[in-house]
Design a protein around this motif. Structure first.
Motif, PDB file in Angstrom:
ATOM      1  N   SER A  46       0.845  -1.211   0.000  1.00  0.00           N
ATOM      2  CA  SER A  46       0.000   0.000   0.000  1.00  0.00           C
ATOM      3  C   SER A  46       0.866   1.242   0.000  1.00  0.00           C
ATOM      4  O   SER A  46       0.561   2.250  -0.671  1.00  0.00           O
ATOM      5  N   LEU A  47       1.956   1.213   0.759  1.00  0.00           N
ATOM      6  CA  LEU A  47       2.881   2.342   0.769  1.00  0.00           C
ATOM      7  C   LEU A  47       3.499   2.565  -0.609  1.00  0.00           C
ATOM      8  O   LEU A  47       3.665   3.706  -1.060  1.00  0.00           O
ATOM      9  N   ASN A  82      -6.043  -4.078  -2.364  1.00  0.00           N
ATOM     10  CA  ASN A  82      -5.090  -4.415  -1.302  1.00  0.00           C
ATOM     11  C   ASN A  82      -5.506  -3.763   0.007  1.00  0.00           C
ATOM     12  O   ASN A  82      -4.690  -3.343   0.802  1.00  0.00           O
ATOM     13  N   VAL A  83      -6.805  -3.650   0.237  1.00  0.00           N
ATOM     14  CA  VAL A  83      -7.331  -3.065   1.468  1.00  0.00           C
ATOM     15  C   VAL A  83      -7.223  -4.105   2.584  1.00  0.00           C
ATOM     16  O   VAL A  83      -7.831  -5.175   2.501  1.00  0.00           O
ATOM     17  N   LEU A 128      -1.992   5.352   7.781  1.00  0.00           N
ATOM     18  CA  LEU A 128      -2.712   4.174   8.289  1.00  0.00           C
ATOM     19  C   LEU A 128      -1.855   2.915   8.196  1.00  0.00           C
ATOM     20  O   LEU A 128      -1.768   2.118   9.141  1.00  0.00           O
ATOM     21  N   ASN A 129      -1.202   2.690   7.070  1.00  0.00           N
ATOM     22  CA  ASN A 129      -0.377   1.500   6.874  1.00  0.00           C
ATOM     23  C   ASN A 129       0.904   1.557   7.684  1.00  0.00           C
ATOM     24  O   ASN A 129       1.402   0.512   8.148  1.00  0.00           O
ATOM     25  N   MET A 130       1.477   2.735   7.872  1.00  0.00           N
ATOM     26  CA  MET A 130       2.669   2.849   8.707  1.00  0.00           C
ATOM     27  C   MET A 130       2.360   2.464  10.151  1.00  0.00           C
ATOM     28  O   MET A 130       3.141   1.784  10.823  1.00  0.00           O
ATOM     29  N   LYS A 136       2.318  -4.447  13.793  1.00  0.00           N
ATOM     30  CA  LYS A 136       2.674  -5.850  13.456  1.00  0.00           C
ATOM     31  C   LYS A 136       4.125  -6.144  13.803  1.00  0.00           C
ATOM     32  O   LYS A 136       4.475  -7.265  14.182  1.00  0.00           O
ATOM     33  N   ASN A 137       4.956  -5.115  13.701  1.00  0.00           N
ATOM     34  CA  ASN A 137       6.351  -5.321  14.083  1.00  0.00           C
ATOM     35  C   ASN A 137       6.461  -5.597  15.571  1.00  0.00           C
ATOM     36  O   ASN A 137       7.245  -6.438  16.023  1.00  0.00           O
ATOM     37  N   ASN A 138       5.644  -4.862  16.353  1.00  0.00           N
ATOM     38  CA  ASN A 138       5.635  -5.104  17.790  1.00  0.00           C
ATOM     39  C   ASN A 138       5.128  -6.511  18.116  1.00  0.00           C
ATOM     40  O   ASN A 138       5.625  -7.187  19.021  1.00  0.00           O
ATOM     41  N   VAL A 139       4.108  -6.951  17.326  1.00  0.00           N
ATOM     42  CA  VAL A 139       3.596  -8.309  17.533  1.00  0.00           C
ATOM     43  C   VAL A 139       4.680  -9.352  17.231  1.00  0.00           C
ATOM     44  O   VAL A 139       4.875 -10.316  17.977  1.00  0.00           O
ATOM     45  N   ALA A 140       5.404  -9.155  16.109  1.00  0.00           N
ATOM     46  CA  ALA A 140       6.462 -10.104  15.734  1.00  0.00           C
ATOM     47  C   ALA A 140       7.576 -10.117  16.774  1.00  0.00           C
ATOM     48  O   ALA A 140       8.114 -11.168  17.135  1.00  0.00           O
TER      49      ALA A 140
END
Length: 570
Positions: A46-47, A82-83, A128-130, A136-140
């Motif tokens: 999306s970015l 790609n929403v 929004l995507n950032m 998600k990075n924090n989740v990983a």
């Protein structure tokens, strides 16, 4: 539980720990991989689309409007498909609506304002995507931290269990074995009171019980059988002393352990002077003991019991666990057998000598009957005379072999040595056998170079041997065959060989072919003799210092050969 099952349980537990560790590692690695893929797949694209649209809005005037619009339309279309985040769909729809308006505008001021609006929507999509990427990075990262902690804990637990297993289990196996080795050493030192105690109810416990039973039995045997052993020793000594053969026992250090009465009488010394003595020292002054110890001879002549007696010597090695710990020398009295053998030899010689005269007379009478001057005979009578002549010739041959055998057995082989060329021996033998070979149309191919040196030999006996080998070759060769008679130099000797193309000799009979009275089983009746010819030939050749042998394979013929020493004085 037995040792085998304990090993299976321990190794199985270690395997289970390793399996759990590897399974957890694989699980968390898969989760981390999926989280990383989600970041790349869902948000990063999306970015990229938003960046491409923004770059298209800033295209220079050199880029056509159609290309610019096509690029923006394509990336908006990709973004619409790609929403992935909440609120991203309405923003994509607003972006599409703003772009459609943007395409219809013609006024530069309006286009600039619409472009600013599109950029604002792009910023919101990117923001929004950032934010989603950071989440998600924090989740990983959390998943990775949790995986490290869990895998570390499980790995540490497995390490501690494995370390404990490695430290303790060898001792569980080795300590009982060490105790068992110590117990065996005690038993070997005759400490039969040694006992093992293993509390475990497994194979080691059974082993300890068996060891203790063995030690008890050995202790019982040690204390209860000493008298029995002494009794057996005396019984064996009594048996040995009652034997008519001389028996001497010597240990591995050459000391005499025992000697029975016959042996003491033969040696001429009492038992108390022999037992415990170093045998080579006594042998220095005793010829018989010296011959018994150091001379390789199987037959001995000794003055015993008021007459010359004959003894055979047998040496039996005494072993313990495949190690020689001594030997027993037995002198067996064969005087009666020797006398019988001498009587047999004398009888054969006498009978053979007495048979020669009437047989020769019969042959002379046959010659006279065949002479036409005496009178004619019809064909049937002539055939009968030929049969009588053949049988008489065979009887004379057998008689001659018996006489030669008697001569050999008495050891009275009279040799007339002389220097002669090998060709003389070959010529005499071939001439003697020629008529027999011609009857079967057999060719004797002779290879005897004139350049060969002379040999020292008894011409008559050597010629007899070669005739015997040639007659056997003719007898066993098919009709119209060829027999090869070769003479060549072999080192310091001359080799005579006779090669035929007969049926050959079965390998299992080759070693016995030179034995007296041996005849190959299954041979045709008309081809068998007395079994003495080759035995006599062997004695004649060996008496001259030569060697005789045979090479043969069944179905491939035979090669008989003998050697004679070269006359080195010429």
């Amino acid at each position: 539980m037995n040792i085998k099952n304990k090993l299976r349980l321990g190794i199985g537990f270690l395997f289970l720990m390793a399996l759990i560790s590897s399974g957890l590692a694989d699980y968390y690695l898969t989760r981390l991989s999926n989280d990383s893929k989600a970041i790349l797949k869902d948000n990063y694209r999306s970015l990229v689309y938003a960046k491409n649209i923004e770059q298209a809005l800033d295209y220079p005037k050199t880029v056509t409007t159609a290309t610019k619009m096509q690029t923006i339309d394509k990336n908006i279309y990709q973004e619409e498909h790609n929403v992935t985040e909440p609120g991203e769909g309405p923003l994509a729809d607003s972006l599409r609506s703003a772009f459609e308006t943007y395409k219809r505008l013609a006024d530069p001021q309006a286009i600039s304002e619409q472009s600013t609006k599109i950029r604002g929507l792009l910023y919101k999509i990117m923001q929004l995507n950032m934010t989603a990427i950071e989440h998600k990075n924090n989740v990983a990262a959390g998943t990775a931290d949790g995986a490290i902690i869990i895998v570390s804990l499980i790995g540490s637990l497995c390490f501690l269990i494995a370390f404990s297993f490695v430290v303790n289990f060898p001792g569980y196996i080795a300590n009982p074995v060490k105790e068992l080795m110590h117990g065996i050493k005690e038993i070997s030192n005759k400490n039969y009171n040694k006992r093992l105690v293993f509390p475990a109810k497994d194979e080691f416990g059974d082993l300890a019980e068996a060891f203790n039973q063995m030690a008890a039995k050995l202790d019982e045997y040690e204390h209860s059988n000493l008298a029995s052993i002494l009794f057996e020793k005396r019984r064996i000594e009594t048996i040995i002393n009652s034997m008519n053969d001389g028996i001497i026992g010597i240990d591995d250090k050459q000391f005499i352990i025992f000697a029975n009465k016959v042996a003491c009488t033969l040696i001429g010394m009492p038992e108390e002077m022999l037992t415990g003595q170093y045998a080579p020292n006594i042998a220095l002054e005793n010829d018989l003991l010296r011959n018994m110890l150091f001379v390789e001879q199987s037959k001995m002549k000794i003055f015993f019991d008021g007459r010359e007696s004959y003894f055979t010597k047998d040496v039996l090695e005494v072993t313990n666990d495949y190690k020689v710990i001594g030997k027993v020398i037995i002198l067996k009295n064969i005087t009666d057998l020797q006398q019988l053998n001498d009587a047999k030899t004398t009888f054969i010689a006498t009978i053979s000598h007495e048979l020669k005269t009437p047989l020769s007379s019969i042959r002379m009478s046959l010659k006279l009957l065949e002479d036409e001057r005496v009178g004619g005979v019809n064909n049937e009578q002539k055939q009968l005379l030929q049969n009588i002549d053949a049988d008489t010739h065979r009887l004379l041959q057998i008689t001659a072999e018996l006489l030669d055998t008697a001569q050999v057995e008495t050891g009275k082989i009279n040799l007339n040595f002389g220097s002669t060329h090998p060709k003389n021996i070959v010529n005499y033998a071939v001439k003697a056998i020629r008529s027999l070979a011609d009857q079967k149309e057999i060719t004797i191919a002779v290879d005897c170079p004139d350049s060969l040196p002379h040999v020292m030999a008894d011409l008559d006996k050597t010629t007899w041997v070669l005739i015997n080998l040639l007659s056997n070759a003719v007898k066993y060769s098919p009709e119209k065959a060829t027999i090869n008679l070769n003479v060549k130099k072999q080192g310091n000797a001359i080799e005579f060989s006779v090669k035929d193309l007969g049926q050959g000799i079965d390998p299992k009979y080759v070693a016995r072919i030179f034995e007296r009275y041996f005849r190959i089983p299954g041979a045709e009746a008309d081809k068998t003799g007395t079994g003495l010819g080759l035995a006599i030939a062997k004695d004649f050749i060996e008496a001259q210092g030569g060697h005789i042998g045979v090479e043969s394979e069944a179905g491939e013929g035979s090669r008989f050969y003998f050697t004679l020493d070269i006359n080195k004085t010429e």
